[in-house]
Write an enzyme that holds these catalytic residues in place. Structure first.
Site, PDB file in Angstrom:
ATOM      1  CE  LYS A  53      -3.948  -2.306   2.203  1.00  0.00           C
ATOM      2  NZ  LYS A  53      -4.980  -2.235   3.287  1.00  0.00           N
ATOM      3  CE1 TYR A 110      -9.440  -2.893   0.377  1.00  0.00           C
ATOM      4  CE2 TYR A 110      -8.414  -1.157  -0.922  1.00  0.00           C
ATOM      5  CZ  TYR A 110      -8.309  -2.259  -0.086  1.00  0.00           C
ATOM      6  OH  TYR A 110      -7.065  -2.739   0.270  1.00  0.00           O
ATOM      7  CG  PHE A 135     -13.129   2.081   7.241  1.00  0.00           C
ATOM      8  CD1 PHE A 135     -12.710   1.472   6.067  1.00  0.00           C
ATOM      9  CD2 PHE A 135     -13.784   1.301   8.193  1.00  0.00           C
ATOM     10  CE1 PHE A 135     -12.931   0.119   5.839  1.00  0.00           C
ATOM     11  CE2 PHE A 135     -14.017  -0.053   7.967  1.00  0.00           C
ATOM     12  CZ  PHE A 135     -13.584  -0.644   6.774  1.00  0.00           C
ATOM     13  NE  ARG A 145      -7.352 -12.520   5.225  1.00  0.00           N
ATOM     14  CZ  ARG A 145      -7.779 -11.268   5.050  1.00  0.00           C
ATOM     15  NH1 ARG A 145      -7.576 -10.646   3.903  1.00  0.00           N
ATOM     16  NH2 ARG A 145      -8.390 -10.637   6.008  1.00  0.00           N
ATOM     17  CB  THR A 171      -7.317  -5.590   9.777  1.00  0.00           C
ATOM     18  OG1 THR A 171      -7.859  -6.728   9.100  1.00  0.00           O
ATOM     19  CG2 THR A 171      -7.626  -4.326   8.996  1.00  0.00           C
ATOM     20  NE  ARG A 230      -2.476  -5.704   6.915  1.00  0.00           N
ATOM     21  CZ  ARG A 230      -3.631  -6.246   6.545  1.00  0.00           C
ATOM     22  NH1 ARG A 230      -4.186  -7.191   7.280  1.00  0.00           N
ATOM     23  NH2 ARG A 230      -4.238  -5.856   5.435  1.00  0.00           N
ATOM     24  CG  ASN A 267      -3.783  -2.249   6.763  1.00  0.00           C
ATOM     25  OD1 ASN A 267      -3.639  -1.908   5.602  1.00  0.00           O
ATOM     26  ND2 ASN A 267      -4.824  -2.928   7.187  1.00  0.00           N
ATOM     27  CG  HIS A 308      -5.286  -6.222  -0.534  1.00  0.00           C
ATOM     28  ND1 HIS A 308      -6.522  -6.277   0.058  1.00  0.00           N
ATOM     29  CD2 HIS A 308      -5.328  -7.067  -1.602  1.00  0.00           C
ATOM     30  CE1 HIS A 308      -7.293  -7.116  -0.637  1.00  0.00           C
ATOM     31  NE2 HIS A 308      -6.605  -7.607  -1.652  1.00  0.00           N
ATOM     32  CD  GLU A 346      -8.748  -8.837  -4.133  1.00  0.00           C
ATOM     33  OE1 GLU A 346      -9.663  -8.626  -3.308  1.00  0.00           O
ATOM     34  OE2 GLU A 346      -7.608  -9.228  -3.806  1.00  0.00           O
TER      35      GLU A 346
END
Ligand code: ATP
Ligand code: MG
Length: 138
Positions: free
Chosen positions: A10, A50, A58, A86, A92, A103, A113, A116, A127
Protein backbone atom coordinates in the site's frame (compact mmCIF):
# COMPACT_ATOMS: atom_id res chain seq x y z
CA UNK A 1 -6.68 -21.20 -9.29
CA UNK A 2 -6.73 -22.08 -5.62
CA UNK A 3 -3.01 -21.53 -5.10
CA UNK A 4 -2.69 -17.82 -5.92
CA UNK A 5 -3.38 -14.61 -4.05
CA UNK A 6 -3.22 -10.91 -4.91
CA UNK A 7 -0.93 -8.68 -2.84
CA UNK A 8 -0.76 -4.92 -2.81
CA UNK A 9 2.03 -3.06 -1.02
CA UNK A 10 0.00 0.00 0.00
CA UNK A 11 1.02 3.67 -0.43
CA UNK A 12 2.27 4.02 3.17
CA UNK A 13 4.75 1.15 2.83
CA UNK A 14 5.93 2.41 -0.57
CA UNK A 15 6.40 5.94 0.83
CA UNK A 16 8.32 4.54 3.81
CA UNK A 17 10.76 2.59 1.62
CA UNK A 18 9.61 -0.93 2.53
CA UNK A 19 9.08 -2.47 -0.95
CA UNK A 20 12.32 -4.46 -0.87
CA UNK A 21 11.91 -5.68 2.71
CA UNK A 22 8.35 -6.82 2.08
CA UNK A 23 9.18 -8.64 -1.17
CA UNK A 24 12.04 -10.39 0.63
CA UNK A 25 9.73 -11.60 3.41
CA UNK A 26 7.19 -12.77 0.83
CA UNK A 27 9.68 -14.78 -1.21
CA UNK A 28 11.41 -16.13 1.93
CA UNK A 29 8.01 -17.45 3.03
CA UNK A 30 7.84 -19.57 -0.12
CA UNK A 31 5.63 -17.46 -2.38
CA UNK A 32 6.55 -17.28 -6.06
CA UNK A 33 5.97 -13.99 -7.87
CA UNK A 34 3.77 -14.65 -10.92
CA UNK A 35 3.07 -10.97 -11.78
CA UNK A 36 4.53 -7.72 -10.38
CA UNK A 37 4.28 -3.98 -11.00
CA UNK A 38 4.52 -0.48 -9.53
CA UNK A 39 1.28 1.32 -10.34
CA UNK A 40 -1.15 3.86 -8.90
CA UNK A 41 -4.89 3.50 -8.34
CA UNK A 42 -7.13 6.37 -9.46
CA UNK A 43 -9.87 7.37 -7.01
CA UNK A 44 -12.31 5.44 -9.18
CA UNK A 45 -10.05 2.36 -9.21
CA UNK A 46 -9.83 2.41 -5.39
CA UNK A 47 -13.61 2.85 -5.09
CA UNK A 48 -14.15 -0.20 -7.31
CA UNK A 49 -11.47 -2.32 -5.63
CA UNK A 50 -12.96 -1.71 -2.17
CA UNK A 51 -16.61 -1.60 -3.34
CA UNK A 52 -17.57 -4.17 -0.67
CA UNK A 53 -16.70 -1.59 2.03
CA UNK A 54 -18.74 1.27 0.46
CA UNK A 55 -21.15 1.52 3.42
CA UNK A 56 -18.41 1.41 6.08
CA UNK A 57 -17.55 4.67 7.89
CA UNK A 58 -13.89 4.49 6.80
CA UNK A 59 -14.62 4.03 3.06
CA UNK A 60 -13.80 7.62 2.02
CA UNK A 61 -10.58 7.61 4.03
CA UNK A 62 -9.64 4.20 2.59
CA UNK A 63 -10.20 5.34 -1.01
CA UNK A 64 -8.20 8.56 -0.47
CA UNK A 65 -5.34 6.60 1.14
CA UNK A 66 -5.18 3.86 -1.48
CA UNK A 67 -5.10 6.35 -4.37
CA UNK A 68 -2.67 8.90 -2.89
CA UNK A 69 0.53 7.39 -4.27
CA UNK A 70 2.10 4.41 -5.97
CA UNK A 71 1.48 0.83 -4.87
CA UNK A 72 3.07 -2.48 -5.79
CA UNK A 73 0.62 -5.11 -7.09
CA UNK A 74 1.63 -8.76 -7.33
CA UNK A 75 0.14 -12.19 -8.00
CA UNK A 76 1.72 -14.73 -5.63
CA UNK A 77 1.64 -18.50 -5.90
CA UNK A 78 2.02 -21.08 -3.13
CA UNK A 79 0.02 -24.01 -1.78
CA UNK A 80 -2.80 -22.54 0.32
CA UNK A 81 -1.82 -19.05 -0.90
CA UNK A 82 -4.79 -16.99 0.36
CA UNK A 83 -4.71 -18.31 3.91
CA UNK A 84 -0.92 -18.53 4.25
CA UNK A 85 -0.49 -14.98 2.94
CA UNK A 86 -3.01 -13.59 5.42
CA UNK A 87 -1.06 -15.35 8.18
CA UNK A 88 2.17 -13.78 6.89
CA UNK A 89 0.71 -10.25 6.84
CA UNK A 90 -1.05 -10.45 10.23
CA UNK A 91 -4.21 -8.84 11.61
CA UNK A 92 -5.79 -5.78 9.94
CA UNK A 93 -4.91 -3.69 13.01
CA UNK A 94 -1.10 -3.75 13.43
CA UNK A 95 -1.51 -3.46 17.20
CA UNK A 96 -3.18 -6.89 17.08
CA UNK A 97 -0.81 -8.41 14.49
CA UNK A 98 1.47 -11.25 15.59
CA UNK A 99 5.20 -10.64 16.08
CA UNK A 100 7.17 -10.96 12.87
CA UNK A 101 4.20 -10.37 10.55
CA UNK A 102 4.46 -7.78 7.80
CA UNK A 103 1.86 -5.51 9.37
CA UNK A 104 3.51 -5.76 12.82
CA UNK A 105 6.80 -4.75 11.24
CA UNK A 106 5.71 -2.12 8.71
CA UNK A 107 2.12 -0.92 9.27
CA UNK A 108 1.46 2.35 11.05
CA UNK A 109 -2.29 2.12 11.82
CA UNK A 110 -5.45 0.10 11.13
CA UNK A 111 -6.09 2.28 8.07
CA UNK A 112 -2.51 2.54 6.80
CA UNK A 113 -1.58 -1.09 7.21
CA UNK A 114 1.16 -1.64 4.62
CA UNK A 115 -0.26 -4.56 2.62
CA UNK A 116 -3.40 -6.08 1.16
CA UNK A 117 -4.07 -9.79 0.75
CA UNK A 118 -7.08 -11.40 -0.96
CA UNK A 119 -9.66 -12.95 1.39
CA UNK A 120 -10.82 -15.86 -0.83
CA UNK A 121 -9.80 -17.80 -3.92
CA UNK A 122 -12.66 -16.20 -5.83
CA UNK A 123 -11.56 -12.68 -4.89
CA UNK A 124 -7.92 -13.53 -5.64
CA UNK A 125 -8.90 -14.26 -9.23
CA UNK A 126 -11.07 -11.15 -9.51
CA UNK A 127 -8.33 -8.95 -8.01
CA UNK A 128 -5.57 -10.43 -10.19
CA UNK A 129 -7.68 -9.67 -13.28
CA UNK A 130 -8.29 -6.14 -11.93
CA UNK A 131 -4.53 -5.40 -11.92
CA UNK A 132 -2.99 -7.56 -14.66
CA UNK A 133 -3.54 -8.40 -18.30
CA UNK A 134 -2.98 -12.01 -19.29
CA UNK A 135 0.40 -11.21 -20.89
CA UNK A 136 1.63 -9.74 -17.57
CA UNK A 137 1.05 -13.02 -15.69
CA UNK A 138 3.56 -15.87 -15.73
P1 ATP B 1 -7.13 -5.80 3.04
O1 ATP B 1 -8.47 -6.10 2.39
O2 ATP B 1 -6.60 -4.42 2.70
O3 ATP B 1 -6.14 -6.90 2.86
P2 ATP B 1 -8.17 -6.75 5.56
O4 ATP B 1 -8.80 -7.84 4.73
O5 ATP B 1 -7.28 -7.15 6.68
O6 ATP B 1 -7.36 -5.74 4.64
P3 ATP B 1 -10.71 -5.38 5.53
O7 ATP B 1 -11.72 -5.58 6.58
O8 ATP B 1 -10.90 -5.99 4.18
O9 ATP B 1 -9.28 -5.81 6.15
O10 ATP B 1 -10.52 -3.81 5.37
C1 ATP B 1 -9.93 -3.27 4.20
C2 ATP B 1 -9.04 -2.13 4.59
O11 ATP B 1 -9.82 -1.05 5.08
C3 ATP B 1 -8.05 -2.42 5.72
O12 ATP B 1 -6.89 -3.08 5.30
C4 ATP B 1 -7.73 -1.02 6.19
O13 ATP B 1 -6.82 -0.37 5.28
C5 ATP B 1 -9.09 -0.35 6.08
N1 ATP B 1 -9.82 -0.44 7.34
C6 ATP B 1 -10.42 -1.54 7.86
N2 ATP B 1 -10.98 -1.27 9.04
C7 ATP B 1 -10.73 0.04 9.30
C8 ATP B 1 -11.03 0.92 10.37
N3 ATP B 1 -11.74 0.53 11.43
N4 ATP B 1 -10.58 2.21 10.28
C9 ATP B 1 -9.89 2.63 9.20
N5 ATP B 1 -9.56 1.84 8.15
C10 ATP B 1 -9.97 0.56 8.20
MG1 MG C 1 -9.95 -7.44 3.00
Amino acid sequence: MANTTLMMIKPDAVENGHIGNILEKVTNAGFQIKALKLTQLSKNDAERFYEVHRERPFYGELVAFMSRGPIVAAVLEKDNAVSDFRTLIGATNPEEAAEGTIRKLYATSIGENAVHGSDSDENANIEAAFHFAGRERF
